[in-house]
Write a protein that holds these residues in place. Structure first.
Motif, PDB file in Angstrom:
ATOM      1  N   PRO A   1      18.978   9.623  14.506  1.00  0.00           N
ATOM      2  CA  PRO A   1      18.269   9.266  13.285  1.00  0.00           C
ATOM      3  C   PRO A   1      16.881   8.742  13.646  1.00  0.00           C
ATOM      4  O   PRO A   1      16.707   8.041  14.643  1.00  0.00           O
ATOM      5  N   VAL A   2      15.905   9.120  12.831  1.00  0.00           N
ATOM      6  CA  VAL A   2      14.530   8.710  13.102  1.00  0.00           C
ATOM      7  C   VAL A   2      13.773   8.597  11.787  1.00  0.00           C
ATOM      8  O   VAL A   2      13.991   9.377  10.863  1.00  0.00           O
ATOM      9  N   VAL A   3      12.908   7.572  11.720  1.00  0.00           N
ATOM     10  CA  VAL A   3      11.985   7.426  10.593  1.00  0.00           C
ATOM     11  C   VAL A   3      10.609   7.148  11.193  1.00  0.00           C
ATOM     12  O   VAL A   3      10.459   6.308  12.076  1.00  0.00           O
ATOM     13  N   ASN A   4       9.622   7.920  10.736  1.00  0.00           N
ATOM     14  CA  ASN A   4       8.234   7.749  11.183  1.00  0.00           C
ATOM     15  C   ASN A   4       7.406   7.298   9.992  1.00  0.00           C
ATOM     16  O   ASN A   4       7.552   7.836   8.896  1.00  0.00           O
ATOM     17  N   ILE A   5       6.507   6.341  10.229  1.00  0.00           N
ATOM     18  CA  ILE A   5       5.586   5.939   9.160  1.00  0.00           C
ATOM     19  C   ILE A   5       4.161   6.102   9.675  1.00  0.00           C
ATOM     20  O   ILE A   5       3.871   5.852  10.848  1.00  0.00           O
ATOM     21  N   THR A   6       3.294   6.568   8.788  1.00  0.00           N
ATOM     22  CA  THR A   6       1.875   6.705   9.101  1.00  0.00           C
ATOM     23  C   THR A   6       1.091   6.102   7.948  1.00  0.00           C
ATOM     24  O   THR A   6       1.250   6.536   6.799  1.00  0.00           O
ATOM     25  N   LEU A   7       0.260   5.108   8.268  1.00  0.00           N
ATOM     26  CA  LEU A   7      -0.576   4.476   7.243  1.00  0.00           C
ATOM     27  C   LEU A   7      -1.755   5.401   6.942  1.00  0.00           C
ATOM     28  O   LEU A   7      -2.152   6.215   7.776  1.00  0.00           O
ATOM     29  N   ASN A   8      -2.341   5.255   5.767  1.00  0.00           N
ATOM     30  CA  ASN A   8      -3.491   6.080   5.396  1.00  0.00           C
ATOM     31  C   ASN A   8      -4.788   5.440   5.900  1.00  0.00           C
ATOM     32  O   ASN A   8      -4.763   4.471   6.658  1.00  0.00           O
ATOM     33  N   GLU A   9      -5.927   5.973   5.459  1.00  0.00           N
ATOM     34  CA  GLU A   9      -7.234   5.490   5.913  1.00  0.00           C
ATOM     35  C   GLU A   9      -7.516   4.043   5.505  1.00  0.00           C
ATOM     36  O   GLU A   9      -8.377   3.390   6.085  1.00  0.00           O
ATOM     37  N   GLN A  10      -6.788   3.539   4.537  1.00  0.00           N
ATOM     38  CA  GLN A  10      -6.994   2.153   4.112  1.00  0.00           C
ATOM     39  C   GLN A  10      -6.266   1.172   5.025  1.00  0.00           C
ATOM     40  O   GLN A  10      -6.461  -0.033   4.928  1.00  0.00           O
ATOM     41  N   GLY A  11      -5.423   1.700   5.894  1.00  0.00           N
ATOM     42  CA  GLY A  11      -4.738   0.855   6.866  1.00  0.00           C
ATOM     43  C   GLY A  11      -3.743  -0.083   6.235  1.00  0.00           C
ATOM     44  O   GLY A  11      -3.068   0.264   5.264  1.00  0.00           O
ATOM     45  N   GLY A  12      -3.654  -1.285   6.793  1.00  0.00           N
ATOM     46  CA  GLY A  12      -2.704  -2.259   6.282  1.00  0.00           C
ATOM     47  C   GLY A  12      -1.676  -2.600   7.350  1.00  0.00           C
ATOM     48  O   GLY A  12      -1.921  -2.459   8.552  1.00  0.00           O
ATOM     49  N   GLN A  13      -0.530  -3.037   6.894  1.00  0.00           N
ATOM     50  CA  GLN A  13       0.555  -3.374   7.810  1.00  0.00           C
ATOM     51  C   GLN A  13       1.865  -2.906   7.183  1.00  0.00           C
ATOM     52  O   GLN A  13       2.085  -3.068   5.986  1.00  0.00           O
ATOM     53  N   ALA A  14       2.750  -2.324   8.009  1.00  0.00           N
ATOM     54  CA  ALA A  14       4.055  -1.873   7.532  1.00  0.00           C
ATOM     55  C   ALA A  14       5.058  -1.986   8.665  1.00  0.00           C
ATOM     56  O   ALA A  14       4.693  -1.969   9.841  1.00  0.00           O
ATOM     57  N   SER A  15       6.311  -2.102   8.295  1.00  0.00           N
ATOM     58  CA  SER A  15       7.398  -2.163   9.279  1.00  0.00           C
ATOM     59  C   SER A  15       8.496  -1.195   8.867  1.00  0.00           C
ATOM     60  O   SER A  15       8.784  -1.042   7.674  1.00  0.00           O
TER      61      SER A  15
ATOM     62  N   ALA B   1      13.946  17.392   9.363  1.00  0.00           N
ATOM     63  CA  ALA B   1      13.263  16.206   8.861  1.00  0.00           C
ATOM     64  C   ALA B   1      12.768  16.445   7.438  1.00  0.00           C
ATOM     65  O   ALA B   1      12.452  17.563   7.059  1.00  0.00           O
ATOM     66  N   THR B   2      12.697  15.359   6.674  1.00  0.00           N
ATOM     67  CA  THR B   2      12.144  15.383   5.321  1.00  0.00           C
ATOM     68  C   THR B   2      10.883  14.533   5.358  1.00  0.00           C
ATOM     69  O   THR B   2      10.880  13.441   5.932  1.00  0.00           O
ATOM     70  N   VAL B   3       9.808  15.041   4.762  1.00  0.00           N
ATOM     71  CA  VAL B   3       8.543  14.307   4.752  1.00  0.00           C
ATOM     72  C   VAL B   3       8.181  13.997   3.309  1.00  0.00           C
ATOM     73  O   VAL B   3       8.203  14.877   2.447  1.00  0.00           O
ATOM     74  N   VAL B   4       7.844  12.722   3.056  1.00  0.00           N
ATOM     75  CA  VAL B   4       7.349  12.308   1.744  1.00  0.00           C
ATOM     76  C   VAL B   4       5.985  11.666   1.965  1.00  0.00           C
ATOM     77  O   VAL B   4       5.794  10.884   2.895  1.00  0.00           O
ATOM     78  N   SER B   5       5.021  12.043   1.128  1.00  0.00           N
ATOM     79  CA  SER B   5       3.646  11.546   1.291  1.00  0.00           C
ATOM     80  C   SER B   5       3.294  10.571   0.179  1.00  0.00           C
ATOM     81  O   SER B   5       3.866  10.616  -0.909  1.00  0.00           O
ATOM     82  N   ASP B   6       2.311   9.742   0.474  1.00  0.00           N
ATOM     83  CA  ASP B   6       1.792   8.768  -0.495  1.00  0.00           C
ATOM     84  C   ASP B   6       2.899   7.955  -1.151  1.00  0.00           C
ATOM     85  O   ASP B   6       2.976   7.824  -2.366  1.00  0.00           O
ATOM     86  N   VAL B   7       3.775   7.418  -0.332  1.00  0.00           N
ATOM     87  CA  VAL B   7       4.895   6.616  -0.813  1.00  0.00           C
ATOM     88  C   VAL B   7       4.423   5.175  -1.009  1.00  0.00           C
ATOM     89  O   VAL B   7       3.837   4.577  -0.107  1.00  0.00           O
ATOM     90  N   ALA B   8       4.681   4.655  -2.189  1.00  0.00           N
ATOM     91  CA  ALA B   8       4.350   3.253  -2.455  1.00  0.00           C
ATOM     92  C   ALA B   8       5.384   2.376  -1.739  1.00  0.00           C
ATOM     93  O   ALA B   8       6.585   2.596  -1.850  1.00  0.00           O
ATOM     94  N   LEU B   9       4.878   1.400  -0.991  1.00  0.00           N
ATOM     95  CA  LEU B   9       5.771   0.510  -0.241  1.00  0.00           C
ATOM     96  C   LEU B   9       6.111  -0.698  -1.095  1.00  0.00           C
ATOM     97  O   LEU B   9       5.303  -1.118  -1.915  1.00  0.00           O
TER      98      LEU B   9
ATOM     99  N   GLY C   1       0.822  -1.207   0.000  1.00  0.00           N
ATOM    100  CA  GLY C   1       0.000   0.000   0.000  1.00  0.00           C
ATOM    101  C   GLY C   1       0.854   1.255   0.000  1.00  0.00           C
ATOM    102  O   GLY C   1       1.977   1.269  -0.502  1.00  0.00           O
ATOM    103  N   THR C   2       0.296   2.316   0.618  1.00  0.00           N
ATOM    104  CA  THR C   2       1.016   3.599   0.675  1.00  0.00           C
ATOM    105  C   THR C   2       1.084   4.086   2.111  1.00  0.00           C
ATOM    106  O   THR C   2       0.265   3.714   2.962  1.00  0.00           O
ATOM    107  N   ALA C   3       2.051   4.962   2.361  1.00  0.00           N
ATOM    108  CA  ALA C   3       2.234   5.528   3.700  1.00  0.00           C
ATOM    109  C   ALA C   3       2.875   6.911   3.574  1.00  0.00           C
ATOM    110  O   ALA C   3       3.443   7.256   2.535  1.00  0.00           O
TER     111      ALA C   3
END
Length: 168
Positions: free
Chosen positions: A118-132, A96-104, A81-83
């Motif tokens: 160093p830090v990386v944050n991920i946020t799933l969209n309304e469709q949810g799913g699973q990411a690591s 920090a650099t932010v990129v939106s709607d990234v295809a995983l 999905g996307t995050a």
């Protein structure tokens, strides 16, 4: 006593000098004023030239900003999905650099300033799913986090050790 005798010679008229004004010379301005104006103008030109010369010749070389030591950090986000992903990359202050709607899946190696975590944050969209997310510093895996569901969030972060001496 003898009497003065009158001279029969006629008296000579006194010589006169005629002053003729030249049309080029103005009688309105005394000649000394022109010399003063020229002297003032010359002094001003000399002063300006001196200041310009001083500015050019006395300008020290500005020190170049010192390079900020960095370490290579690899961020990786796996899943489907996307995050939205935000991560820390190289800058003087570690913005920090932010990129939106990234295809995983997504992977990025960057230089991070020493002293910045160093830090990386991920946020799933309304469709949810699973990411690591995973975080590796100088090629060594240091953290992993997993997120599931709508608008799920996960963060991978670590301290950035100064060892190894690697710089960017």
């Amino acid at each position: 006593m003898p009497q003065p005798t009158e001279s029969t010679e006629s008296a000579k008229p006194a010589e006169t000098t005629e002053i003729v004004e030249s049309p080029e010379v103005s009688t309105d301005t005394p000649r000394g004023t022109d010399r003063r104006a020229i002297a003032i103008a010359a002094a001003l030109l000399l002063a300006c030239g001196g200041l310009i010369g001083y500015g050019i010749l006395d300008t020290p070389d500005k020190p170049k900003p010192r390079a900020v030591p960095t370490a290579e950090v690899t961020y990786e986000v796996t899943g489907k999905g996307t995050a939205e992903i935000s991560y820390l990359a190289r800058s003087e202050v570690g913005n920090a650099t932010v990129v939106s709607d990234v295809a995983l899946p997504w992977k990025k190696s960057v230089q991070v300033p020493l002293g910045k975590a160093p830090v990386v944050n991920i946020t799933l969209n309304e469709q949810g799913g699973q990411a690591s997310c995973t975080l590796a510093i100088r090629g060594k895996h240091v953290q992993r986090a997993t997120v599931m569901g709508e608008y799920g969030r996960a963060t991978c972060t670590s301290e950035l050790p100064a060892a190894d001496g690697s710089t960017g």
